[in-house]
Structures are given as C-alpha cells and as structure tokens.
Design a protein around this motif. Sequence first.
Motif, PDB file in Angstrom:
ATOM      1  N   SER B 123       0.803  -1.223   0.000  1.00  0.00           N
ATOM      2  CA  SER B 123       0.000   0.000   0.000  1.00  0.00           C
ATOM      3  C   SER B 123       0.839   1.278   0.000  1.00  0.00           C
ATOM      4  O   SER B 123       0.380   2.319  -0.439  1.00  0.00           O
ATOM      5  N   HIS B 124       2.073   1.209   0.494  1.00  0.00           N
ATOM      6  CA  HIS B 124       2.891   2.432   0.517  1.00  0.00           C
ATOM      7  C   HIS B 124       3.659   2.693  -0.778  1.00  0.00           C
ATOM      8  O   HIS B 124       4.560   3.536  -0.819  1.00  0.00           O
ATOM      9  N   THR B 125       3.263   2.000  -1.830  1.00  0.00           N
ATOM     10  CA  THR B 125       3.845   2.257  -3.156  1.00  0.00           C
ATOM     11  C   THR B 125       3.623   3.720  -3.569  1.00  0.00           C
ATOM     12  O   THR B 125       4.345   4.244  -4.417  1.00  0.00           O
ATOM     13  N   CYS B 126       2.662   4.377  -2.953  1.00  0.00           N
ATOM     14  CA  CYS B 126       2.387   5.793  -3.253  1.00  0.00           C
ATOM     15  C   CYS B 126       3.579   6.721  -2.957  1.00  0.00           C
ATOM     16  O   CYS B 126       3.551   7.899  -3.335  1.00  0.00           O
ATOM     17  N   THR B 127       4.618   6.203  -2.326  1.00  0.00           N
ATOM     18  CA  THR B 127       5.807   7.008  -1.977  1.00  0.00           C
ATOM     19  C   THR B 127       6.422   7.747  -3.175  1.00  0.00           C
ATOM     20  O   THR B 127       6.953   8.847  -3.029  1.00  0.00           O
ATOM     21  N   TYR B 128       6.364   7.140  -4.371  1.00  0.00           N
ATOM     22  CA  TYR B 128       7.119   7.689  -5.501  1.00  0.00           C
ATOM     23  C   TYR B 128       6.501   8.945  -6.116  1.00  0.00           C
ATOM     24  O   TYR B 128       7.057   9.516  -7.059  1.00  0.00           O
ATOM     25  N   GLY B 129       5.370   9.360  -5.571  1.00  0.00           N
ATOM     26  CA  GLY B 129       4.830  10.667  -5.938  1.00  0.00           C
ATOM     27  C   GLY B 129       5.819  11.768  -5.598  1.00  0.00           C
ATOM     28  O   GLY B 129       5.830  12.831  -6.221  1.00  0.00           O
ATOM     29  N   ALA B 130       6.669  11.499  -4.617  1.00  0.00           N
ATOM     30  CA  ALA B 130       7.663  12.494  -4.195  1.00  0.00           C
ATOM     31  C   ALA B 130       8.588  12.879  -5.342  1.00  0.00           C
ATOM     32  O   ALA B 130       9.024  14.023  -5.432  1.00  0.00           O
ATOM     33  N   LEU B 211       9.349  12.490   0.383  1.00  0.00           N
ATOM     34  CA  LEU B 211       9.173  11.031   0.377  1.00  0.00           C
ATOM     35  C   LEU B 211       8.323  10.607   1.572  1.00  0.00           C
ATOM     36  O   LEU B 211       7.460   9.729   1.461  1.00  0.00           O
ATOM     37  N   THR B 212       8.563  11.234   2.713  1.00  0.00           N
ATOM     38  CA  THR B 212       7.770  10.933   3.912  1.00  0.00           C
ATOM     39  C   THR B 212       6.306  11.293   3.684  1.00  0.00           C
ATOM     40  O   THR B 212       5.397  10.532   4.043  1.00  0.00           O
ATOM     41  N   ILE B 213       6.067  12.444   3.084  1.00  0.00           N
ATOM     42  CA  ILE B 213       4.698  12.935   2.876  1.00  0.00           C
ATOM     43  C   ILE B 213       3.952  12.054   1.877  1.00  0.00           C
ATOM     44  O   ILE B 213       2.838  11.596   2.145  1.00  0.00           O
ATOM     45  N   SER B 214       4.566  11.780   0.730  1.00  0.00           N
ATOM     46  CA  SER B 214       3.905  10.940  -0.281  1.00  0.00           C
ATOM     47  C   SER B 214       3.654   9.542   0.263  1.00  0.00           C
ATOM     48  O   SER B 214       2.612   8.939   0.010  1.00  0.00           O
ATOM     49  N   ASN B 215       4.610   9.029   1.028  1.00  0.00           N
ATOM     50  CA  ASN B 215       4.509   7.700   1.630  1.00  0.00           C
ATOM     51  C   ASN B 215       3.203   7.527   2.399  1.00  0.00           C
ATOM     52  O   ASN B 215       2.565   6.478   2.349  1.00  0.00           O
ATOM     53  N   MET B 216       2.795   8.569   3.106  1.00  0.00           N
ATOM     54  CA  MET B 216       1.614   8.452   3.968  1.00  0.00           C
ATOM     55  C   MET B 216       0.324   8.952   3.313  1.00  0.00           C
ATOM     56  O   MET B 216      -0.697   9.085   3.991  1.00  0.00           O
ATOM     57  N   ALA B 217       0.322   9.193   2.016  1.00  0.00           N
ATOM     58  CA  ALA B 217      -0.919   9.574   1.323  1.00  0.00           C
ATOM     59  C   ALA B 217      -1.986   8.507   1.568  1.00  0.00           C
ATOM     60  O   ALA B 217      -3.159   8.810   1.789  1.00  0.00           O
ATOM     61  N   ILE B 218      -1.560   7.246   1.574  1.00  0.00           N
ATOM     62  CA  ILE B 218      -2.482   6.127   1.782  1.00  0.00           C
ATOM     63  C   ILE B 218      -3.137   6.189   3.173  1.00  0.00           C
ATOM     64  O   ILE B 218      -4.254   5.730   3.359  1.00  0.00           O
TER      65      ILE B 218
END
Lengths: 161, 420
Positions: B123-130, B211-218
């Motif tokens: 689920s934390h694949t969203c990290t790469y939005g950073a 990276l921390t912020i995008s990581n927690m979008a989920i």
Amino acid sequence: MEHKGKVWRYGDNIDTDVIIPARYLNTFDPKELAAHCMVDIDESFAKNVKAGDIMVGGKNFGCGSSREHAPVAMKASGVPVVIAASFARIFYRNGINIGLPLLEIGDAVEKIHAGDELKVDTGTGTIENITTGDTFNARPLPGFVQEIAKAGGLINYIKNK
Amino acid sequence: MGMNMGEKILAKHAGLQFVEPGQLIMADLDMVLANDVTGPPSIKEFEKIGKPVFDNEKIALIPDHFQPAKDIKSADLAKTMRDFAKKHNIVNYFEAGRVGIEHVILPEKGIVAPGMLTIGADSHTCTYGAVNGFSTGVGTTDLAVAMATGQAWFKVPETINVHLTGKKPADVCGKDVILTLIGMIGVDGALYKSLEFTGDGVADLTMTDRLTISNMAIEAGGKNGIFPFDDITKEYVKGRVTKPYEPVFADADAKYAQTVEINLAELRPVVAFPHLPENTKKVADIKEPIKIDQVVIGSCTNGRLEDLEIAAEILAGKSVHPDVRCIVIPGSQYIYKEAVKRGYIDTFIDAGCVVSTPTCGPCLGGYMGILSAGERCVSTTNRNFRGRMGHVDSEVYLAGPFVAAASAILGRIAEKSEVK
Ligand code: SF4
C-alpha cells in the motif's frame, strides 16, 4: 450482460472484515468462503442467498484490507453484480479483477430496498427496479472491463487473449 | 480543459490525449513492485497465466519485510522470490546484504523516476509521488497480471490540491506536515482520491520530507500523493536515474475536487495517538507526560539519511533513557554506510541504541522490536493500528525523528527543545 435478481441491502462502510471475517482467511476455497460471507452482520445471507441475487450497499463499500477473499466470497455466493453508492478503491479493483462487476450509482441507491427485484445490464449500466418502477444509470463498464467480467476475471481474460 | 499532474501521467500511459476523473483506462506500466510478503502469492497467480514476464527490467522484487529470514516460513517466502528472480532474470532483485526497504531503495537507486507509472503489491507504493511519479498499491491478481502483461487498469481519481505556503520551523519535518494533513482531513479524507502538493511551500521541503509525505498519502485513503518537478527533484534524480525521463506539470487550468491550505510556518511537531494516524496532537499540547518503553527510528517513512542525521544530532553526547529501548534502522545499505562514515552510528551506539541492518522489522510487527502488552512506542513509522507492532494492548505513537530522538532521551513523548 443482463442480470435479474432479488436485493440484499446493506448500509454504509461495509468493510472487508464484515464481508469475510479474518478467522476464515486460512482458506482460499471460494465455496468455503461463501459459507461465511456476511455472517457477522447477517447470518441469513449465506443460508438463503440464491444464485442471481444482487447485493446493494451504501457508501465506501468494501473498505479495509486488500484481501481478495472478500469479493471471491460474494461471487461464490452466486451474486453476479454489486451495486453501491461508492466502493473503496482496492475492493473495486479486486472485484473487477476476479470477475465480479461493480456499479456505482451514488445517492440513487437510497431508492433500492431489501427484497426489491432488479434488472441490471452491466453493459449499459442501466438498473431497473422492477418492484418500484425506478430506473437508474451507472457509468457502464468500459469495453475491456466488460470483457474481464465475461471471461470471469482478469487472469482468464489475459490467458484467453 | 486542463489536466493535473496525475491525470497527465495516466493519460500518457493509456495512450490518450485527455482523461478525467471517473474514467476507466488501461495503462502501460513502467515499474511493477512486490515484496517478500506479497510477491510469493502473486507469483503463484502469475504461473497460472502461463506467459513469460513482460520485461525483466521493469519488475522489482524486494525482500525487505521479514528478511534476513526471521523464521522458516519467511525463509520459504524469500526462497520463492529468489528462485523466481533467477528463473526470469529479474534485474531489480536485491539479496539480503544488498537490499533495503522497498520504498527507500527504489527512489534511491533511480528505479523510479519523474513521470513514471508504478504499481506495487504494497500500500505504501504511493511514496514515488515524491519524485513526480504516479504510483499506487494493488492486490495479488493485479500484480500477477502486471508481471505478465506490463499493464494495469485504473479508474482516474479525483484530486485534492494540498496548497502549501510558508517555511517550516527548524524543528518541524515532513512527518509533521503529513500527520497534520491527515489530522485535518481524516483517514478517509482522500478516499479514492489523489493528493497533489502545490504552492510555494513545496520549495521548502527536502526530498526526504517529500518522500515521507507521499509515503503516507495512503493513510488518508489516497491513491497517490504527487509533488511537482522542481530543482530539488532534478538534483535528487541526477546520477540516480540513468534513462531519459519526462517530468509532468499541472496545467494552469487543472481541475481539483477540493483545496486544502497548509501554512508550513504555523506547523508544530505533532504525534498521532493510538490507534489511528488521524489522532494527531501537537506535542506541546500534551498535558500529562506519556511515558514510553520503546522508540523506533526507521521504516519507509523516516529511515533516510536526513532522518538519521536529525536523530544523531539530538542524541549526540546524550544517553537513551534507562527505561527505553531505542531501535535505529537505516532504510538502505547506502544510508547505513553513509551513517557509519558520518559518525551517526557511533553516536547511536554510544547513546545506547540498538542499530539494525535495513529491514521493515517492527514496523508491521514482524521482528526486531515487538511490543509486549501495555507497552508504548514512539515510532517514525506510518501506522498505529491496534496491534500493528505487537500485542493488541500495546500502543504506537507516530512522530518524526525530532520527537522520536527527544522522546528516547527523556523517556516520555517530548520535543527537541526539551532536551537540555
Ligand atoms: S517499512 Fe513498514 S510500511 Fe514501509 S514497507 Fe516496510 S512494513 Fe510497509
């Protein structure tokens, strides 16, 4: 594809733990999963559901974990299509992927009640409430998603391609 | 009509000029990711399809969760993945000793780049939005099929514009930004939506913050959390991303479903109380002291070099409180080595910390710091659900590295300024 069936109606935020509780996750056998589907909020479902019956929920249907066991249990119960105000994201994906069409109709879902008889065309997204005479339109499943549904899921769809 | 960043990436990968929220599309993937927990079941599904992998350079298999194997079952999982990687000649497979946490090493090694479309069975694949990519978590079947076809279908999400202004105070980091946002909109505030971070406040955020912020979008229910491409992104990807890449920029008339305003200058260090990431409180507003038993500094959220630097500066010449175990886990081999070179690891060991090889470890209650009944942990990880780090009656308080290090010294939840 057209489906006609009786409505099993549930509320908002039906989560995957309700659809198939974690204690039954030690199997991936669809029949066994179906035997426990919805037990925690509706014991009569697994006992009385008939092939072709349609499940209707409120907002955020299928929220919670990403377990594919949830849509598998519903599909194995004989439910051919699920209608809700909205679906949680991963449940939506998993449903389509295992060949269980999901239609979103927003607040119009309020006009569907337990026991109503529906006629649903997953191709056009048209839903007719035979009991009340209301009709609704969901965004139809686009071509390839319909094909996934027809093939019985993403794996079969890819295999046949 | 204009498109935002996420819509542009999705349109391009679907071969379309334009997409809009609600539309279902089939898109070509640039990277497909699995770890040692989700990889093996996906491999089983993949084998049913009976096709070769679509591209041995576009699959990343990262044994990070329970590796080096914590028990026999974990060893079996790792073996399934290792054998598969060998058989299909998977380029981005990293063995223990060369691996790191998936969402730390993919950006670090330039495996993900601006404009890329990535899915991962995590689920934390969203990290790469950073790094200005579109990336999101999926289930088993999706991943199996993606490994065979290189494609996935998507429903184009609506987007929340998180408009950032101002400059953050010196003791505030990316973690405080995202926890504050989740506190504002709730754990389902971005359900089925994407987050896009905009505004001149973005320039004040380092790549580690992003990276921390995008990581927690989920943790707000989001599908993706994307940052604009700017000089900081350019600098970060330089030397890491070796192939050509195409950054995306939002059109001036891009559509957003909603806008949330955050003035970084007004932020203070926060902590998310058990058992939801939305239970945020400013550390300064905590009335009764909250005594703790453990501190974890690491994970895909805050296990990067800058996080360790922050912690090392606070712990230098100090000791971990006698009642506390402080566990430090660098997110990758590179970070580990760099932390050794810069003396951070010496600092941690001198202060009485446990230092581990890169792993997810206690983040998901795997190993390396499981909590007993009634124990409390301040953790730089991303989830504080009941029982996430051990016993169902243990408690996890989420925080950034400033608060984690200060709390380790004082034995209670504390801000950096309280360390004398
Ligand atoms: S560090 Fe934690 S959140 Fe990140 S990938 Fe590992 S288990 Fe998941």
